[in-house]
Design an enzyme around this catalytic site. Structure first.
Site, PDB file in Angstrom:
ATOM      1  N   LYS A   1       4.989  44.261  32.196  1.00 19.41           N
ATOM      2  CA  LYS A   1       4.726  43.352  31.076  1.00 19.41           C
ATOM      3  C   LYS A   1       5.947  43.284  30.156  1.00 19.41           C
ATOM      4  CE  LYS A   1       1.187  42.659  27.459  1.00 19.41           C
ATOM      5  NZ  LYS A   1      -0.028  43.243  26.831  1.00 19.41           N
TER       6      LYS A   1
ATOM      7  N   SER B   1      -3.844  40.126  26.416  1.00 20.95           N
ATOM      8  CA  SER B   1      -2.517  39.566  26.425  1.00 20.95           C
ATOM      9  C   SER B   1      -1.721  39.799  27.711  1.00 20.95           C
ATOM     10  CB  SER B   1      -1.737  40.119  25.234  1.00 20.95           C
ATOM     11  OG  SER B   1      -1.594  41.520  25.329  1.00 20.95           O
TER      12      SER B   1
ATOM     13  N   SER C   1      -6.274  44.328  26.288  1.00 29.55           N
ATOM     14  CA  SER C   1      -5.318  43.473  26.990  1.00 29.55           C
ATOM     15  C   SER C   1      -4.985  43.846  28.419  1.00 29.55           C
ATOM     16  CB  SER C   1      -4.025  43.376  26.192  1.00 29.55           C
ATOM     17  OG  SER C   1      -4.232  42.487  25.115  1.00 29.55           O
TER      18      SER C   1
HETATM   19  N1  GLN Z   1      -7.090  40.385  22.235  1.00 26.63           N
HETATM   20  C1  GLN Z   1      -6.885  41.529  21.397  1.00 26.63           C
HETATM   21  C2  GLN Z   1      -6.011  41.177  20.222  1.00 26.63           C
HETATM   22  O1  GLN Z   1      -5.626  40.064  20.128  1.00 26.63           O
HETATM   23  C3  GLN Z   1      -6.307  42.658  22.189  1.00 26.63           C
HETATM   24  C4  GLN Z   1      -4.860  42.557  22.362  1.00 26.63           C
HETATM   25  C5  GLN Z   1      -4.265  43.719  23.072  1.00 26.63           C
HETATM   26  O2  GLN Z   1      -4.973  44.554  23.605  1.00 26.63           O
HETATM   27  N2  GLN Z   1      -2.937  43.740  23.067  1.00 26.63           N
HETATM   28  O3  GLN Z   1      -5.712  41.987  19.397  1.00 26.63           O
END
Ligand code: GLN
Length: 493
Positions: free
Chosen positions: A79, A154, A178
């Site tokens: 990532k 994400s 994410s």
């Molecule tokens: N969707 C969640 C957020 O926007 C989780 C994001 C993540 O785990 N990086 O914070």
């Protein structure tokens, strides 16, 4: 059999028998990537030459009979918020669009030491903020099963790349879901390890008390091997934890499944939860019951507050972590400014996208002296209540289960205009990070229109091998490996 239909472990068996070379493996997946990537956009950067170089070294060492890691020579994606020395690392943001880290993250160093060719850096929501990969500053990634749908986020790029088998292995990061939510949306396995069990050194910080790196793979077994590779104490990370001796590689015999007590989280059904998703959770409950486990409903009474606490805490931490981006030392810098103040304003205004700004503003507000007690402190107290309740529940139950997401993958554009709708899609994934549990999302079947549904199993800290073992038991009986996309399916729609 085509390589894309095989797990990394099975590819490694071919490599060991010298039926195929690692260079051939990398070339094979590179061709597949070139074919599928234009329709999916799961990568921000690809590194074919570097990957081939590693593959050739692996072939040479294998030829000399050296003992190698089982995944040596098998391509992996990383990532784009994980630092790779000399390779562009954007974090999905314009503010880092020209950032080449001078050092490797510990997890990347581990991949290099075990000689996994890094095939590229995957697309993501800017700084990890989002649940659909639409918040990438560059372009959205598409779901391989239906390109009109989001892959989740994400880590949407990593999940889409593995689901479409552009390669068999990827790393994602999970702050509030994410790794698991995109794994669920793409029909693959995603493990969020115990907080502190995988080094955060070199992971670009979003919310430091929550961020964790985790594997995204096509099978549970591949996930276990990749997790084993990246876990371990690291003195470069102040929050790194030594695993308790007895839990290292704790093996859980299948014969013990009948002794398990499993709680189904009752707040994760009902209003706002898609029927097809709830049906799959019930199916899994029957599955464990049929194998002798005791399954009963469990209530997490603070669930209603978890989402609010999570969004306050992550925004507060992000507002502090993102203070360093000013366009002075590195990253995006518009030099066409008249003074220092203008420099800060212009670079942050132009470098950050709307979701990042929203959280920085919210977080700064929550931390400001007049509101600290009302918001940030309250969120921390709520986090403690949730933790205490969770500890009680995990004394009674070995495992909690439920859906990974309230709905199947949604359409591109469907939630992007409404941040609260988007936040709500994290409702099932934010509790475990708040308390530091180990938690995995496993494929749980498909909707009538062919979209993957993910189910979640969570357990106490350092129980990842137990979870992976259960996931493998489930996978072996459900034959989920056949979920690999066939040519002409999904992506080609
Ligand atoms: N969707 C969640 C957020 O926007 C989780 C994001 C993540 O785990 N990086 O914070």
């Amino acid at each position: 059999m085509e390589l894309y239909r095989m797990s990394a472990l099975n590819i490694s068996k071919l490599l060991n028998k010298r039926e195929i070379s690692s260079e051939e493996v990398v070339n094979y997946f590179w061709r597949r990537l070139q074919k599928l990537e234009p329709g999916l956009k799961s990568f921000i950067t690809t590194c074919r030459q570097e990957a081939l170089q590693v593959a050739r070294q692996v072939d040479e060492l294998r030829f000399r009979g050296e003992q190698l890691h089982p995944f040596a020579g098998i391509p992996v994606a990383v990532k784009d918020n994980i630092s790779t020395q000399g390779t562009l690392t954007t974090c999905g943001s314009k503010i880092l669009e020209n950032y080449y880290p001078p050092y490797d993250a510990t997890v990347v160093q581990k991949l290099r030491e075990s000689m996994l060719p890094i095939m590229g850096k995957t697309n993501m929501d800017e700084f990890g903020m989002g649940s659909s990969t639409e918040n990438s500053a560059f372009y959205p990634t598409r779901n391989p099963w239906n390109t009109e749908r989001v892959p989740g986020g994400s880590s949407g790029g990593s999940a889409a790349a593995v689901a479409s088998r552009q390669l068999p292995l990827a790393l994602g990061t999970d702050t509030g879901g994410s790794v698991r939510q995109p794994a669920a949306f793409c029909g693959v396995y995603g493990l969020r390890p115990t907080y502190g069990s995988v080094s955060r050194y070199g992971l670009i910080a979003f919310a430091s008390s929550l961020d964790q790196v985790g594997p995204i793979t096509g099978t549970a077994e591949d996930g276990a091997i990749l997790y084993q590779l990246i876990t371990g104490y690291d003195n470069k990370d102040a929050t790194s934890l030594m695993p308790p001796e007895n839990m290292k590689l704790a093996d859980f015999p299948e014969s013990k499944i009948k002794e398990l007590k499993i709680g189904i989280i009752c707040e994760h059904s009902g209003d706002g939860f898609d029927e097809e998703v709830v049906k799959r959770v019930k199916e899994m409950a029957f599955f464990w019951e049929n194998h002798g486990a005791t399954v009963e409903e469990v209530s997490l009474p603070f669930s209603d507050y978890a989402l609010a606490a999570y969004y306050l805490i992550n925004s507060a931490e992000a507002s502090s972590n993102l203070g360093r981006y000013d366009g002075i030392r590195y990253g995006y810098s518009n030099q066409n400014v008249h003074d220092m103040r203008d420099l800060y304003f212009t670079n942050r205004e132009e470098g950050f996208g709307p979701e990042v700004k929203r959280r920085v503003v919210l977080g700064t507000y929550a931390l400001s002296s007049g509101y600290y007690d009302d918001y940030y402190l309250k969120a921390l107290k709520t986090r403690t209540l949730i933790l205490e309740d969770m500890q009680k529940k995990l004394q009674k139950y070995d495992l909690l289960m439920g859906p990974t997401t309230p709905t199947p993958p949604f359409q591109l554009g469907e939630k992007i205009e409404d941040p609260l709708e988007m936040y709500y899609s994290d409702i099932c994934t934010i509790t475990d990070p708040l308390v530091g549990n180990a938690v995995i999302s496993v494929p749980g079947g498909f909707t009538a229109d062919g979209m993957p549904i993910g189910l979640q199993l969570s357990a106490a800290p350092f129980q990842e091998y137990f979870l992976l073992k259960l996931a493998r038991f489930w996978e072996q009986r459900k034959g989920f490996l056949t979920y690999c996309l066939d040519e002409g399916e999904g992506v080609m729609k």
